[in-house]
Structures are given as C-alpha cells and as structure tokens.
Enzyme design. Structure first.
Site, PDB file in Angstrom:
ATOM      1  N   SER B 164       1.519  -4.613  -3.297  1.00  0.00           N
ATOM      2  CA  SER B 164       2.712  -3.772  -3.307  1.00  0.00           C
ATOM      3  C   SER B 164       2.371  -2.404  -3.917  1.00  0.00           C
ATOM      4  CB  SER B 164       3.808  -4.483  -4.091  1.00  0.00           C
ATOM      5  OG  SER B 164       5.032  -3.831  -3.940  1.00  0.00           O
ATOM      6  N   ASP B 322       6.599 -10.433   5.265  1.00  0.00           N
ATOM      7  CA  ASP B 322       6.925  -9.279   4.422  1.00  0.00           C
ATOM      8  C   ASP B 322       7.627  -8.220   5.263  1.00  0.00           C
ATOM      9  OD1 ASP B 322       7.002  -7.162   2.668  1.00  0.00           O
ATOM     10  OD2 ASP B 322       4.867  -7.171   2.210  1.00  0.00           O
ATOM     11  N   HIS B 355       7.740 -10.406   0.877  1.00  0.00           N
ATOM     12  CA  HIS B 355       6.891  -9.532   0.081  1.00  0.00           C
ATOM     13  C   HIS B 355       6.421 -10.235  -1.196  1.00  0.00           C
ATOM     14  CE1 HIS B 355       5.248  -5.760  -1.225  1.00  0.00           C
ATOM     15  NE2 HIS B 355       5.970  -5.753  -2.327  1.00  0.00           N
TER      16      HIS B 355
END
Lengths: 595, 595
Positions: B164, B322, B355
């Site tokens: 991320s 995601d 995610h």
C-alpha cells in the site's frame, strides 16, 4: 398557438411538463404504515407523459432511485437547461415510447419533492413533521403509489420499471400486487443491499447525525441545517455510483488551475453543495432507511418464496461496471425467478459508467427496454449483428426441423447457445413450446427478447448455476458443444437442468473429414467459409464415437441417435450401421442415467 | 533466566521487542523538506529483529502503510494479546526469515508513533507542532529513513518491502537511492493513487476539517479532538480496505442482538472509536497528503524515466480482490520496469480479503516473498504443483536442447507459457541467457522466481501489453501455441516483443495422427495418457502446413524449420521433404516480415 422554432430543444422530448399533486382519499384510520403508525393525509406528486388509452391499458410506471423525484422527462420551462432525470429513456421513439405508452412517475413517500414526507405539514401540529415523520418502508412507498393509480382510474399497469432503489420498488410491485403488473424491468438492483453498500450508508448516516447542526433531526426549528454531514453523505454516495474507470477518465489526477486542489475534490465539493440545496436531511435518512432495510429474503424466508405468486414477465438488467449493485445480485434474482418457473429474461449490459450507467449509458439499455415492452412496432433492429450465411441457415433449419420432431408439444425448452433465437421461435410456432434461450452475446439476447421469448445472458462454460435441477423438460445444444471450452461440464449441466437433452453436432468422424487430414495435412475446415483452424468457433471438434465415449464416462444415457447422411455413400454407410463414418451430422437424445 | 512454558505464544515469534528512538545527527540547516521548510530535530522510532551480520549485509527494511508504525513483529510484553502488524510475515522460518535477515521497521516522518511529527515538541516553541508541522512528502519520509540506516552503520539494504503506501515508499527507495537497495518488493501499490482512491481521501479529509472540534488543526490546545471527523475518515478507509466478498462474508446483513443495528455498523463504530484513541488527526492528514500527492509520472514525466536508474531486482505483487490499488496499477509498474530492461517479476495473488490481504492473506504472499529473497536455504517447495510425467519431461528436454542450439549466448529470452521455468533454467546454464518467463499459473510463477529468474504473471491470450516492442532478443513458445485460445494474437504479439520467435509444437499432420482419425474415428489423442478430446490442453491442434499458412497471412517470415522425426519411417519421409507427414514435432524460427 404559434410556437417559435427553438433549435436547442431535444429532438424527441415529451415537451413542457408539470408536476401534479394528487390528494389521496384515505379511510378514517389514515394511511397505515408497516411500522405501526399512520399518516392522516397523503399527497403524491407525479408527472404523466403520453396519452392514456381509452381502455387505460397502456401505462408504464417509473420508480425513481434514492434521491430522484417525479420529474423523469421533459422540462418545466422552455428556458430550462436540464431535462427530467430519465429524459434520454422516455419520449417519442425512445426506449419507453410516449407515442404508445402513458408514462407515470411519482415521488416516493417520505420524499421531499411534493409527496408527503418530513418536510410536509403534520395536520396534528400544523408544523412540518421533521424528525417526527414516521419510518416508512419500501412496501409503504409502493402501496402509496398503488393508491395513486387507483386515484387516476388505472387498474393495471403494462410495465413497472426502475433502477437501483427503483428496482427494489419494482420487486415490491410484482410481489405485493401480482395481479396489477404485466411486465417488470428491474435494473441494477437486488433483493437487498450488499454489506458493502450498507457500510457506505452507515458512514453517510453517521456523518449527518454527528453534524452539530443536526439537533436530533429538529434542525428545521433552528434555521440551520446539517450541511456538512449531508454533503459528506452525498459525496460518499457519489463515489459509489461511478465506476473506477469512469472516475479515472473524468478526473484522473488532474489539478485545478490553482494547482493545489485535485479536480475530483472540486467535483465532490460541487456535488455536495448542490445536494444540500435540493434535499432534506430527514427525507434522505428516511428513504435510505427504507432501502437499507429492504430485504426480500428476510421477509419471505427465501427469494423463491418471495416470487411464488409473481405473474409479471420480468426483465432483470445488470450493468457490467456497477460495483454498488454487482451483477451477481441480478443473477440471484433471475435464478430465483427461473426456479419458480416464472417468465424471466436476464442481461448484463456492457456499461462503463458504473451504477450511474442506468442514467447515462442509455443507448443499449433503451434498446433492451424497447425490445422487452410489447406493442411497439415496427421495432428498431439491434445493430452490429452479422446475418447468417445461407449455408448456415440451411443447416440450422434442418436441425430445427429434426428437433421439432423430437420435442413434445407445449414443453418448457432451454436452448443453450441460442444465437438470435431462431430455433426457439420456430419451436414456439411448430410445437407451442415455452422457450428460454441462453447466450453469451448481448446482441443475441436482445434479439431473443425482441421475439417475445425469454433469454438469459450467461456464459454456459461457467455452468448453469442460475438454473435449478430439472427446471426444463428439454435442453438443446444445437451445434454448440464443439464451441464450448468445457464440453464435459456443459453436458453434465445439460442433463442436470433438463429431463432430456438434445445434442446436434457435425460428426468429425465422417469419412470426408478423415480424408481431409489424411491427404491435405490440414485440420478439417469448418463448413463456414471464414473459419480457419486458429480462429474457429469449434475449439473441441469431436466424432460420434468420441461423444459415445464421453457419455459412457459421465454416466449419461443415450436415448436415441438420429444420423443425418447427406450423400448416397453417406446413406449407404449409415444404413450399414457405420454411423461414425457415414453421418455428416448427428442428433443425439441424452439424459442422466437413472439407477 | 528460567522461562516458564507458555503455550499461548506464537511458535515462531521474534519474541519480546522494544521500540527504539534514534536521534539523528543533523547539519546546521536541519532536515530540509521538499516543501522548502526544515526540521531542527529529527527522531526516528524503529524496531529491529534478527541479527545484523558482521558485514552488515543482511538487512531487510520494512515500509509501513498509512496508519502503521515501527512495531511490525513480536510483542512488547508477554501479556500482550496482539503482535506487531506484520508478525505473520516476519520471524524465524517465516516469509522474511529472522534466522537469516536483520529486519528493520521505522515509523514514518510525520507519524505519531515516536518519529518526529505533529505531536512532537517544536524546539522553537517548546510546544507540540500540531497544525504547524510542515508538509512532508513520501520522498522526505524515505530520506529520513535512509538517515536512520546511516545512523545504524548500514550502507546497503538487502531488500526493502512494503504494501500500500509502504509500496510507494519502496518505489521511492529504488528511484532515489538506486545504489542502496539490492532487491525491492512492492505489494498492492502503484505509482500514484487512482482518482477513486483520491476521492475517498477527499471525503475523509473534509470530514476531519469540517468537524467543529478541528479548530484549524489547533485542537491540541483545546483539550478536545475532532473525534467524529476522524472516525468518519477511518470508517471510509476501512470499507475500501476490504473486498466486497469479504465484508459480505464477515457481516452480511446480520443484525446485533437488539435487532435494529446491522453488524457492519457496530464494526465500523468500533473501528472508528479505536482509531481516535490511537491516532492523531494532524498526523493522519499529513501522511494522507504525502500519499495523495505521490506521483512518479508527474515528477519524472513518465514511469520509464522514473525507473531509468533503478538497479534493484524488483518483485511487484498485486492482490486479486484489491479495488483500492487494482492489479492494473501493479501491471503498469511492471510494464515500465520491463520497458527499461530492469529485472522485474510480477505476480497477482488470489487473495479474497481485498487491499487488506497483504496483512491477512499472508500464506501465499509469504511463499512468494521467501522465494524472491536470496540466501534462504533450503527453501520450502511450493505446494500443489503436479510433477511432469516422464514422457513429457523427455519431450521438454529434447525441445530444450534444440532451443539451446538456436539461442545465442547471453541473450534476453522471453519464455511464453514458461511452466516452472525448467527451460529457462537450462538456457541460463547452457547459454547464460537472461531469462524471463510468462505464465498464467501462480504456482509456476513462484517456482520461476525461486530459481532466481524473472517471471511475469499473465494470461498470454490477453496479449502482452505489459511488454514493449522488441524488448527481447528471443521469445519462445514451447508446446504452448496449441494450448492458447487466440493463437493468431499470441503469434502476432510474439514477433512484436521479440526480434526472433521460436515456436516448438507437435505436428498434427504426422501420418500417425492422420491414421488415428481415419481408422479409429477418434480425434488424435495427446501423448499424455490423461488427455481426452474434451479436456485436452491443446484446444487448437494444428499441422506444420496449417502453421505455414497462418504465418503467410500474418506476414510473419519463417526463418528456419527444424523437423524432429522419431522413427525410421518418419525420418525417411522428412528426408524426402515430406515434413508435414514425417515430422513428429517441429521447431520453427519466425520473425516479423521486414520490408
């Protein structure tokens, strides 16, 4: 009256319209709500386009979404720059054709656009209801709209149509008033909100209710409104209405001229500001509450039970890039309707705009809607569909005739890989069957719907999960099996969903195919002239012998084999029982083996 | 010291850890930031696990995500019920093995967990910076961490890893300090935030800044904090971290015992409440700002320019479910790295959690990370991979030997449908090639990476969009062409991305294949015993003659044909130039036709 020409007007508009208010006559106890409370007065704001037929049998009722209103088409004044929210769909020659239909749209109960809601005056106090407006359900909303129809002297509606929360109202209509609705179109919706959509609603609701100007909903007394909270809620909603692709295409990472603010931020700010001017916070919460708690499974125990009494012919439409109401939810509705033997078609439109697509990606949707509605004639032909070559036509006709001899009268027939529905249409004519087609191509699906047949938009290689065991008497695979990726799975599914399977195919064991490879050293060509080995539709060619073997392994019973022999030599071989050598084509009836 | 047995401890924990504070020695002008301001003091909070080797060459640096901190693994006290945020990944025998590596993780600049940030004391005023803390960029954060490494006497890191926003820091590391980083793993990230992700951040930021307790960021003086705004921002974030499937599985439409509140609402409320206790609003805004404005394309002009100086070997990992950082963003990174001839592997892990999967769906990710990192030996074998049958093995070896004779020494070779990378490994040994494999199967990709080769996880039927024209000297299709859905597209792409294509395949024009169909009336069987016509991998079998024809149509030049004839008759036919009859297999060199 003389009307000056005005080139800025849309070419096919319903023109200048007015929102009308209907004061509904209520019994002494008022309008009783599902929550136990009741309303002493009920006013419904609505608009009407087109002309009601003398028999009052041409009504199409539009159900609006979360923050919509009765103004679905046309304009209030000539100077208006904006038309009604579904103007692209409604009008002369459009998807819902006002040359044929009388189109009604009404603001929902609890709304703030004319229909009784939190901003209406409470006759008991003489002041606006505000936070004291009772909880209303989707069912209450539809019951109120049904009273509007009675008020207008309309018994039955030809079709109810709605997207998103409007689709939920459509589902209420067909379950609550099965005798009233002939057709129903449910777009980008579901039997309940997904947990993710619920979660976004939760954050929006909290944003409103934690705004210091909320005052437990009694902000109307204070002269201020929970602007910030309402703007946040709307902004969250807006993001969920757009597909990732579209928000990227529209704004990307562009910044405003000042260079510090992203364009998407300015857009959201604008959307928030606009919304707080046009919508009431209590109203927003009431309608959102109705949507959040709408749940057919919770109410009826299962979708099949919910749909048991449905009599409407239903079209379920999913939008490819919609992530708020993903296609799976539409498939679930379709599957349940198929499961209780209702007339249902399903299609998934390729629409880039996300959930908003039912408002903006209108073109294909309009074609599908127009195809599904009856009466309209001559209908426009769907574009971009190749016509069959004459050779193919002949083969199909031959197969059709054979299949017609095989299928019993009035049967429920499923055609897997149905193409444009020609075979089903012939079977309906010759054998009066109830036909349902399955195809992967949306153009084909629309053509089948246009023929008045049911169609399910699906990839049969993914299995037929939306169809219950033994739902049909016959399932047909006409020249389809060699073209699928998973012949074994498809065959297995075929004998699961139908009592009898009919497989028609070209026999690659025919002597001419064999010689082709032997002498020319090339993979046998398709009969269609354009096919080559590398782009053939038939990725799994097989012989009659191959087919027998697969059936044996899968414990599928071969009930009957019809061999088609074209030439004299073919016929001779076939008569001598050398079916695999002599048959050009074969039609095999199969079914699951019974112990 | 005697340690009582404690069965609740994780079996492979790094054990009890402490967050340490490093006060960084700064020059007179302080730590200069990208925004123009500078910080007079710089403290960095970090944790270390494992042992630094005497040569200080076994460091793995972990970059944390938006609201993470230095506490990546282990526990502070034996009574702690929670371990560090990536404990499942870091420890003895885990993905990042502390038996081999010295693992460091540090809180980012601008954070609120020990590293200098808005809650730190401003030496100029003696009070917390609060809203006066300057804007920091992702580059500033990575520069600060680089000073930490110097402070600890570490010149080079073996690997930097992050997911991320941590992945964005990884990209900063490899572009900013190319000489420092040997390997880099960038998980669930991108070269910038998508417009949709930006939009969610906008709403979160507005929620905080419209909270009446915000006081222009000077809330620390007032004793209250913008709790509601911060909670809303976190709730929005939380929804985007979970996949639709997972939020549905976790909560569905379940309601709490009282019956009126949805479980998902209680969960979000809990998440919001927990967050406001542990995080500072100014810090959250500063880090979010750094993430929002991170944009390699904007800074360098293009990704290829951004990556021009990269020297690290890179692994890019995308997560299937995601939607905050969709796989396309990882593909974009990979494509740019391929474009400037960097060593890059790419895989897309099947991870249901969205995610968040890089924190929770850890198993396969850990295997991929472990395969990519050097040194660790013996490596665990990836599970669930079928071993090749002996017949297949022999065929592959034969092809390999032939291909090895064809490929020039030291060439850059792309193997399309590379399987477990055996051919590439052989070519590396025999011809010292730089090999890159492409495969659709993640287990194969991990095996190729484990061999120390580059691998790109992709479906070649979708085209090779991630590879630029002429990027390789050779591209190989070894027994792959008949198995693809779009042979024509694949062949076209092959001669586009490589100067020379090598196609090895089984010739279905061989006399034995022909006789099979002629006499037995069955489609020729694969050499592998399990294949049948309906589940064969080879959905487009073809003959040498067929292949010639396709090349002619596609204007692909046939440079050389090597026919492999196994038996005496085969050899005789081949020698008589009846290649299409005699060749069991063929190896054809092709290239795009030059005018």
């Amino acid at each position: 009256m003389f009307e000056p020409p005005n080139s800025t007007l849309p070419s096919a508009s319903v023109g200048c319209v007015q929102t009308q208010l209907a004061k509904i006559q209520l019994p002494a106890q008022g309008f009783e709500l599902e929550c136990g409370e009741s309303l002493a007065e009920l006013t419904i704001a609505y608009e009407a386009y087109g002309t009601l037929s003398p028999a009052a049998d041409n009504t199409v009722f539009i159900c609006h979404a979360l923050t919509g209103d009765a103004h679905a088409a046309g304009y209030y004044e000539r100077s208006d720059t904006e038309q009604g929210w579904w103007d692209a769909m409604i009008g002369p020659g459009k998807g819902i054709d006002t040359d044929f239909y009388y189109v009604l749209c009404a603001n929902v109960l609890g709304g703030c656009k004319g229909t009784t809601g939190p901003t209406s005056l409470d006759p008991a106090t003489g002041r606006a209801y505000g936070a004291h407006f009772p909880r209303v359900s989707t069912r209450d909303m539809v019951r109120a709209h049904r009273l509007l129809l009675e008020h207008l002297g309309i018994d039955k509606v030809n079709a109810v149509i709605g997207g998103s929360f409007g689709g939920m109202q459509v589902l209420e209509w067909i379950t609550l008033f099965p005798g009233t609705v002939e057709r129903a179109i449910c777009i980008a919706s579901g039997s309940s909100l997904s947990a993710q959509a619920l979660a976004f609603d939760v954050v929006g609701r909290h944003a409103i209710m934690s705004d210091p100007h909320w005052y437990n909903g009694n902000y109307l007394d204070t002269g201020t409104i929970p602007e910030q909270g309402l703007a946040r809620a709307r902004q969250i909603g807006h993001i969920t209405y757009l597909s990732q692709e579209m928000i990227d295409r529209k704004f990307g990472r562009e910044k405003s001229e000042k260079g510090s603010v992203f364009e998407v931020e300015r857009y959201l700010q604008y959307k928030g500001e606009r919304f707080i001017k046009r919508f009431d916070a209590n109203s927003y919460l009431r309608i959102m509450e109705a949507m959040d708690s709408f749940d057919l499974v919770e109410r009826y125990g299962s979708l099949q039970k919910a749909f048991a009494e449905v009599r409407a012919k239903v079209l379920v439409v999913a939008l490819s890039s919609d992530w708020l109401f993903p296609a799976e939810q539409s498939v679930e509705l379709t599957s349940a309707l198929v499961g209780c033997e209702k007339k249902v078609s399903y299609c998934r439109l390729d629409a880039p705009h996300g959930h908003d697509a039912f408002l903006v990606d209108i073109e294909q949707l309009a074609v599908a809607v127009r195809a599904f509605l009856p009466w309209v004639d001559p209908k426009p032909r769907a574009n971009g569909v190749k016509e069959c070559s004459s050779i193919m036509e002949k083969r199909t006709l031959d197969d059709s005739a054979l299949i017609a001899c095989t299928v019993s009268r009035g049967a429920r027939v499923l055609d897997l890989g149905c193409g444009d529905g020609e075979l089903l249409a012939l079977l309906r004519e010759s054998n009066a069957v109830t036909g349902v087609g399955v195809d992967i191509d949306i153009q084909n699906i629309i053509k089948v719907i246009d023929r008045g047949l049911e169609a399910l938009h699906a990839d049969i290689d993914g299995g037929l999960a939306m169809i219950a065991d033994g739902a049909y008497q016959y399932a047909i695979l006409s020249q389809t099996l060699p073209a699928v990726k998973e012949p074994r799975l498809v065959l297995r599914e075929m004998v699961r969903v139908a009592k009898m399977g009919i497989v028609a195919f070209t026999n690659r064991g025919h002597w001419r195919c064999r010689l082709d490879l032997l002498w020319h050293g090339k993979m046998p060509k398709e009969l269609r002239a354009t096919d080559r080995w590398y782009d053939t539709m038939d990725i799994h060619p097989f012989t009659l012998g191959d087919f027998y073997e697969l059936c044996r392994e899968e414990q599928i019973e071969i009930v009957e084999v019809i061999a088609i022999a074209d030439g004299a030599l073919d016929r001779a071989l076939t008569r001598m029982r050398f079916l695999n050598l002599g048959a050009n084509r074969a039609l095999v009836k199969v079914r699951a083996f019974r112990n």
